[in-house]
Design a protein around this motif. Structure first.
Motif, mmCIF file in Angstrom:
data_model
loop_
_atom_site.group_PDB
_atom_site.id
_atom_site.type_symbol
_atom_site.label_atom_id
_atom_site.label_comp_id
_atom_site.label_asym_id
_atom_site.label_seq_id
_atom_site.Cartn_x
_atom_site.Cartn_y
_atom_site.Cartn_z
ATOM 1 N N ASN A 8 38.473 44.321 35.799
ATOM 2 C CA ASN A 8 38.599 43.305 36.942
ATOM 3 C C ASN A 8 37.418 42.683 37.132
ATOM 4 N N ALA A 9 37.597 41.383 37.782
ATOM 5 C CA ALA A 9 36.565 40.720 37.873
ATOM 6 C C ALA A 9 35.870 41.215 39.064
ATOM 7 N N ALA A 32 42.453 41.443 38.651
ATOM 8 C CA ALA A 32 42.868 40.547 37.365
ATOM 9 C C ALA A 32 43.688 41.098 36.479
ATOM 10 N N LEU A 33 43.676 42.501 36.334
ATOM 11 C CA LEU A 33 44.880 43.341 35.609
ATOM 12 C C LEU A 33 46.231 43.128 35.950
ATOM 13 N N THR A 34 46.390 42.846 37.310
ATOM 14 C CA THR A 34 47.886 42.502 37.686
ATOM 15 C C THR A 34 48.138 41.158 37.218
ATOM 16 N N VAL A 35 47.112 40.357 37.353
ATOM 17 C CA VAL A 35 47.531 38.883 36.738
ATOM 18 C C VAL A 35 47.723 38.808 35.394
ATOM 19 N N LYS A 36 46.898 39.538 34.733
ATOM 20 C CA LYS A 36 46.774 39.578 33.284
ATOM 21 C C LYS A 36 48.232 40.193 32.660
ATOM 22 N N ASN A 48 36.581 34.805 34.429
ATOM 23 C CA ASN A 48 36.273 36.176 35.214
ATOM 24 C C ASN A 48 35.951 36.026 36.523
ATOM 25 N N THR A 49 37.108 35.541 37.281
ATOM 26 C CA THR A 49 37.042 35.440 38.905
ATOM 27 C C THR A 49 37.976 36.185 39.572
ATOM 28 N N GLN A 50 37.892 36.194 40.793
ATOM 29 C CA GLN A 50 38.655 36.861 42.049
ATOM 30 C C GLN A 50 40.124 35.983 41.959
ATOM 31 N N TYR A 51 41.311 36.638 41.941
ATOM 32 C CA TYR A 51 42.459 36.034 42.141
ATOM 33 C C TYR A 51 43.018 36.470 43.498
#
Length: 161
Positions: A8-9, A32-36, A48-51
């Motif tokens: 994660n970021a 980030a794992l969820t987004v990816k 590498n940023t917060q979503y």
């Protein structure tokens, strides 16, 4: 799944809540794992940023980043339907075990109650959930399941068919 394995970021310093740039809705951090895991086609060099996750039903934007230059992702970019944004059945409620709002309402119609929350809880206790990679919010669905059950119990039986 453990946070230590998420890649994660770093969220240190990132606010827990941001305003959606598309509609102004309050949006919570998402790993980030969820987004990816849920975006169909990620850019080669994902920043590498917060979503953040926008759950507003009137907004097509699902994920946006703290870094305004980072890519944004809309409903059509995801591999799953985003239950919080859907208005037509089947509306996904539990992504790990495949329950929909209609499943809950059908059970209420036929038995007078829903056991979906208890069934999910049993599976979660057994370590069988993967909310971080299956649910677009990255969170456990039990709150949504409880709300859908309460909604189903308040509705006249004919309207939950």
């Amino acid at each position: 799944m453990s946070d230590c394995c998420s890649g994660n970021a770093k969220s240190a310093g990132a606010p827990a809540v941001m305003t959606c740039p598309a509609n102004g809705a309050r949006s919570k951090r998402v790993d980030a794992l969820t987004v990816k895991s849920l975006v169909r086609k990620l850019p080669l060099r994902m920043p590498n940023t917060q979503y953040y996750f926008c759950d507003a039903s009137d907004c097509e934007l699902v994920y946006f980043a703290l870094d305004t230059e980072a890519p944004r992702f809309r409903r059509e970019d995801l591999m799953v339907r985003v239950g919080a944004k859907e208005t037509a059945d089947p509306i996904p409620i539990c992504y790990c075990f495949g329950f929909t709002r209609q499943d809950i309402w059908d059970e209420i119609r036929s038995t007078g109650k829903s056991t979906v929350a208890e069934r999910i809880t049993t599976e979660v206790k057994a370590g069988h959930c993967a909310c971080e990679v299956k649910n677009p919010s990255g969170k456990c669905c039990l709150g949504d399941v409880t709300r859908a059950s309460k909604d189903g119990l308040r509705r006249p039986q004919a309207s939950i068919i």
